[in-house]
Design a protein around this motif. Structure first.
Motif, PDB file in Angstrom:
ATOM      1  N   TYR A 161       0.956   6.730  -6.777  1.00 27.32           N
ATOM      2  CA  TYR A 161      -0.237   7.523  -7.107  1.00 27.32           C
ATOM      3  C   TYR A 161       0.022   9.000  -6.861  1.00 27.32           C
ATOM      4  CZ  TYR A 161      -5.149   9.057  -6.951  1.00 27.32           C
ATOM      5  OH  TYR A 161      -6.343   9.709  -7.164  1.00 27.32           O
ATOM      6  N   GLU A 162       0.677   9.319  -5.740  1.00 22.45           N
ATOM      7  CA  GLU A 162       0.969  10.717  -5.425  1.00 22.45           C
ATOM      8  C   GLU A 162       1.976  11.298  -6.403  1.00 22.45           C
ATOM      9  OE1 GLU A 162       2.206  10.510  -1.382  1.00 22.45           O
ATOM     10  OE2 GLU A 162       0.149  10.520  -0.584  1.00 22.45           O
ATOM     11  N   ARG A 163       2.957  10.502  -6.833  1.00 21.07           N
ATOM     12  CA  ARG A 163       3.898  10.994  -7.833  1.00 21.07           C
ATOM     13  C   ARG A 163       3.185  11.309  -9.141  1.00 21.07           C
ATOM     14  NH1 ARG A 163       7.244   6.923  -5.783  1.00 21.07           N
ATOM     15  NH2 ARG A 163       6.695   5.552  -7.539  1.00 21.07           N
TER      16      ARG A 163
ATOM     17  N   GLU B 276      -4.264   4.962  -9.413  1.00 18.84           N
ATOM     18  CA  GLU B 276      -5.317   5.045  -8.397  1.00 18.84           C
ATOM     19  C   GLU B 276      -5.921   3.671  -8.129  1.00 18.84           C
ATOM     20  OE1 GLU B 276      -9.425   7.525  -7.447  1.00 18.84           O
ATOM     21  OE2 GLU B 276      -8.678   7.389  -9.506  1.00 18.84           O
ATOM     22  N   GLN B 277      -6.162   2.919  -9.203  1.00 20.95           N
ATOM     23  CA  GLN B 277      -6.753   1.589  -9.039  1.00 20.95           C
ATOM     24  C   GLN B 277      -5.795   0.652  -8.298  1.00 20.95           C
ATOM     25  OE1 GLN B 277      -9.972   0.724  -9.903  1.00 20.95           O
ATOM     26  NE2 GLN B 277      -9.435  -1.050  -8.617  1.00 20.95           N
ATOM     27  N   ALA B 278      -4.495   0.766  -8.617  1.00 20.92           N
ATOM     28  CA  ALA B 278      -3.506  -0.065  -7.915  1.00 20.92           C
ATOM     29  C   ALA B 278      -3.476   0.269  -6.428  1.00 20.92           C
ATOM     30  CB  ALA B 278      -2.125   0.144  -8.533  1.00 20.92           C
ATOM     31  N   PHE B 279      -3.591   1.565  -6.122  1.00 21.82           N
ATOM     32  CA  PHE B 279      -3.611   1.998  -4.721  1.00 21.82           C
ATOM     33  C   PHE B 279      -4.842   1.455  -4.001  1.00 21.82           C
ATOM     34  CE2 PHE B 279      -4.966   5.527  -1.761  1.00 21.82           C
ATOM     35  CZ  PHE B 279      -4.156   5.122  -0.713  1.00 21.82           C
ATOM     36  N   LEU B 280      -6.023   1.533  -4.652  1.00 22.68           N
ATOM     37  CA  LEU B 280      -7.256   1.037  -4.035  1.00 22.68           C
ATOM     38  C   LEU B 280      -7.205  -0.484  -3.847  1.00 22.68           C
ATOM     39  CD1 LEU B 280      -9.900   3.171  -6.009  1.00 22.68           C
ATOM     40  CD2 LEU B 280      -9.131   3.484  -3.633  1.00 22.68           C
ATOM     41  N   ASP B 281      -6.637  -1.211  -4.836  1.00 22.59           N
ATOM     42  CA  ASP B 281      -6.508  -2.675  -4.705  1.00 22.59           C
ATOM     43  C   ASP B 281      -5.585  -3.041  -3.541  1.00 22.59           C
ATOM     44  OD1 ASP B 281      -8.188  -3.025  -6.842  1.00 22.59           O
ATOM     45  OD2 ASP B 281      -6.579  -3.382  -8.309  1.00 22.59           O
ATOM     46  N   ALA B 282      -4.500  -2.273  -3.386  1.00 19.19           N
ATOM     47  CA  ALA B 282      -3.561  -2.545  -2.286  1.00 19.19           C
ATOM     48  C   ALA B 282      -4.234  -2.321  -0.939  1.00 19.19           C
ATOM     49  CB  ALA B 282      -2.324  -1.658  -2.432  1.00 19.19           C
TER      50      ALA B 282
ATOM     51  N   GLU C   4       0.837  -1.205   0.000  1.00 18.87           N
ATOM     52  CA  GLU C   4       0.000   0.000   0.000  1.00 18.87           C
ATOM     53  C   GLU C   4       0.871   1.254   0.000  1.00 18.87           C
ATOM     54  OE1 GLU C   4      -3.433   2.077   2.768  1.00 18.87           O
ATOM     55  OE2 GLU C   4      -1.477   1.469   3.547  1.00 18.87           O
ATOM     56  N   ARG C   5       1.993   1.220   0.755  1.00 13.29           N
ATOM     57  CA  ARG C   5       2.882   2.388   0.803  1.00 13.29           C
ATOM     58  C   ARG C   5       3.453   2.693  -0.578  1.00 13.29           C
ATOM     59  NH1 ARG C   5       7.888   3.582   0.707  1.00 13.29           N
ATOM     60  NH2 ARG C   5       8.522   1.410   0.498  1.00 13.29           N
ATOM     61  N   ARG C   6       3.877   1.644  -1.268  1.00 10.55           N
ATOM     62  CA  ARG C   6       4.439   1.862  -2.602  1.00 10.55           C
ATOM     63  C   ARG C   6       3.364   2.343  -3.576  1.00 10.55           C
ATOM     64  NH1 ARG C   6       7.135  -3.129  -1.534  1.00 10.55           N
ATOM     65  NH2 ARG C   6       5.582  -4.196  -2.866  1.00 10.55           N
ATOM     66  N   ALA C   7       2.161   1.757  -3.503  1.00  8.61           N
ATOM     67  CA  ALA C   7       1.076   2.165  -4.401  1.00  8.61           C
ATOM     68  C   ALA C   7       0.659   3.614  -4.141  1.00  8.61           C
ATOM     69  CB  ALA C   7      -0.118   1.237  -4.245  1.00  8.61           C
TER      70      ALA C   7
END
Length: 329
Positions: A70-72, A89-95, A63-66
């Motif tokens: 996303y923020e970058r 964004e989707q990768a972050f939500l999946d994490a 989640e930290r990496r995702a």
């Protein structure tokens, strides 16, 4: 009382004694099996805890990496050229979803182990009380029954004096071993041996007590009808327990050859801190007493009437002879 009725009554007492020994043995084995199963369950739940704890750690890192990716992405554009960060964004939500699932699984595994641990501790206390009862009260009952059977057998065979009969009657009513049939006072209580004396007052040797038991060559016994083929065929007593019993039987046979008495078996068992079912005198009873292997002579060979499991173990261990009773010899 007729002799037939008396013998049947004594046989019934012996059967009760044998049943108590079998009950104690089976109960101890069951307690041990349940304890192993409880521990396996606790170990499995602990492994699940470790697994999901590791999954939570990986999920947080993912989640930290995702989140960072996303923020970058969000900061990479400007007002006139906004970035397209749908994939990030989707990768972050999946994490985040996977992390939440792992945390829920870890909580459930922890709660399950705590609940099982609490129930296991309650069971352990109850099981320990039963274990103590098996090691004390049940053993005492077995010893008292043995003393009664000895007194009655001596009386039935005419081997007791009038004083001995009176002492035996007192012993039967009071629950202690006293009188001429025992050849000693009963202060030692249930843990004392019940050696039967001869007419001179001498305690009979183990060999003299069961002259009908002889060493039979295993290669003369017909195993063709044996129901024992592998370890799964051992039910009341496990194969491992039987093998351990044969180790004690080796010593018992040596003592018998040296003219030992039943009192000596009691003393040896007590010195080693053996329980009733593990004791030398119990092994002696199994192979030389009421539970002896029984064979029938058929021509020049022997047919098995009972004792297939012990015979199978003896054969596997490479024994050449086995103590047994031949009923029609």
């Amino acid at each position: 009382m007729s002799p037939t009725v008396e013998v049947r009554a004594i046989d019934a007492l012996e059967e009760l004694q044998t049943s108590l020994v079998r009950y104690a043995d089976q109960a101890q084995a069951t307690l041990a099996a349940i304890a192993r199963e409880v521990q396996r369950t606790l170990d499995w739940l602990e492994e699940r805890q470790r697994h999901w704890r590791a999954e939570v750690q990986r999920g947080r890192e993912e989640e930290r990496r995702a989140r960072a990716a996303y923020e970058r992405c969000l900061s990479s554009g400007d007002r006139d050229h906004p970035p397209s960060c749908g994939r990030e964004e989707q990768a972050f939500l999946d994490a985040r979803r996977r992390l939440a699932q792992a945390e829920a699984e870890e909580r459930m595994a922890t709660q399950a182990r705590q609940a099982v641990q609490a129930e296991a501790e309650i069971y352990a206390r109850d099981a320990n009380r039963l274990h103590v009862t098996l090691q004390t009260e049940t053993v005492k009952s077995i010893e008292v029954l043995r003393s009664k059977v000895t007194v009655l057998r001596s009386y039935a065979s005419g081997g007791m004096s009038a004083g001995g009969v009176l002492a035996g009657a007192l012993a039967f009513g009071a629950g202690v071993v006293i009188g001429a049939a025992m050849g000693r006072a009963g202060e030692d209580g249930p843990s004392s041996a019940s050696g039967v004396p001869d007419s001179s007052g001498r305690e009979l040797t183990l060999q003299e007590r069961h002259p009908d038991i002889h060493d039979i060559l295993l290669n003369m016994i017909d195993f063709s009808d044996s129901p024992v083929h592998d370890a799964a065929d051992y039910h009341k007593v496990s194969k491992a327990e039987m093998v351990a019993g044969f180790e004690k039987l080796t010593q018992v046979r040596r003592w018998i050859g040296e003219g030992a008495t039943e009192q000596q078996l009691y003393d040896e068992s007590r010195a080693k801190g053996l329980s009733e079912v593990q004791s030398y005198h119990n092994i002696y009873r199994v192979f030389y007493g009421e539970s002896a292997i029984a064979l029938e002579k058929v021509g020049d060979r022997y047919r098995v009437l009972n004792g297939y499991h012990r015979l199978a173990v003896a054969q596997e261990l490479g024994w050449t002879t086995i103590p047994a009773k031949v009923i029609n010899s």
